[in-house]
Design an enzyme around this catalytic site. Structure first.
Site, PDB file in Angstrom:
ATOM      1  N   ASP A 157      41.801  74.379  -1.711  1.00  0.00           N
ATOM      2  CA  ASP A 157      41.420  75.225  -2.842  1.00  0.00           C
ATOM      3  C   ASP A 157      40.058  74.834  -3.397  1.00  0.00           C
ATOM      4  OD1 ASP A 157      43.873  76.428  -2.650  1.00  0.00           O
ATOM      5  OD2 ASP A 157      44.752  75.350  -4.340  1.00  0.00           O
ATOM      6  N   ARG A 158      39.395  75.813  -3.969  1.00  0.00           N
ATOM      7  CA  ARG A 158      38.127  75.548  -4.648  1.00  0.00           C
ATOM      8  C   ARG A 158      38.279  74.455  -5.700  1.00  0.00           C
ATOM      9  NH1 ARG A 158      34.677  80.261  -7.847  1.00  0.00           N
ATOM     10  NH2 ARG A 158      32.870  78.972  -8.432  1.00  0.00           N
TER      11      ARG A 158
END
Length: 239
Positions: A54-55
């Site tokens: 995930d970012r």
């Protein structure tokens, strides 16, 4: 400069900062920096992301340096031959250990099996009142996902009522707001700490570890957990 944790002629791994996207995406049209482009420019050769994180998640991100290796490494992930370990700081006192076997639904409605093992490494209670509680309790947990579903760790920890600190939308909004207002902290505290696998070309056992990043270590210090030997050995030095 990205922190390169491992590199040979076939693969390269970085310690991805929290908040950095892996590659260009239509969901973040206003973003100009991406791990793929930054690493490509840094080592001056094409790179192929072997997996996704995930970012908001920091830690190990693995790339292949050619398309053949990319296919081989992605097959390792597909076969569950890559062992992954994450650390997270979560709300409340988590159980000593356990397994979360809770299927997750994709956006198209498909339900996928999802399994995560977890172990509590440390617990902390601080003088931070919220609602009817005069203090706040947290746990540092080690997470080992067996499957690789979208937002699996975030959704699984929320499912057992121990959401990851500063996670949105799966976390606790009241806790997130409390930490942002009181400590100016809004980094999601999920870190991809270690991966291990058998190298597709050399056959050697590869184990890569990523030091905790600055905001994670700052929160550990706030919680009084930064002096545990296992924790202090895996943090970045902050000058």
């Amino acid at each position: 400069m990205l922190d390169i944790l491992f590199q040979d002629e076939y693969i390269v791994a970085i310690n991805k900062p929290h908040g950095l996207l892996v590659h260009r995406s239509s969901i973040a049209a206003d973003t100009s920096e991406f791990a793929l482009q930054l690493l490509r420019d840094q080592i001056k050769q094409p790179v192929h992301p072997a997996h996704r994180i995930d970012r908001k998640t920091g830690g190990i991100l693995l790339f292949s340096l050619n398309k053949d290796m990319d296919a081989s490494v992605q097959q390792l992930f597909a076969n569950k031959s890559v062992l992954k370990t994450y650390w997270a700081i979560v709300r409340g006192y988590a159980e000593d250990e356990g397994t979360i076997d809770y299927p997750l639904r994709k956006e198209n409605g498909t339900v996928q099996d999802a399994v995560t093992h977890y172990k509590t490494l440390a617990r902390a209670e601080i003088d931070l009142p919220l609602g009817k509680h005069s203090t706040s309790r947290y746990s540092l947990v080690e997470l080992k996902p067996i499957t690789g579903r979208m937002h699996q760790l975030r959704r699984h920890m929320a499912h057992i009522l121990h959401p990851i600190l500063a996670d949105r939308p799966h976390g606790c909004n009241k806790q997130n707001r409390l930490w942002k207002d009181h400590f100016k902290m809004d980094t999601m505290l999920l870190h991809a700490k270690e991966i291990s696998f058998k190298h597709p070309v050399t056959g050697s056992e590869i184990q890569i570890e990523a030091p905790l990043q600055q905001e994670f270590t700052r929160v550990l210090a706030i919680l009084g957990l930064n002096n545990f030997p296992e924790i202090s050995a895996t943090t970045e030095r902050i000058d």
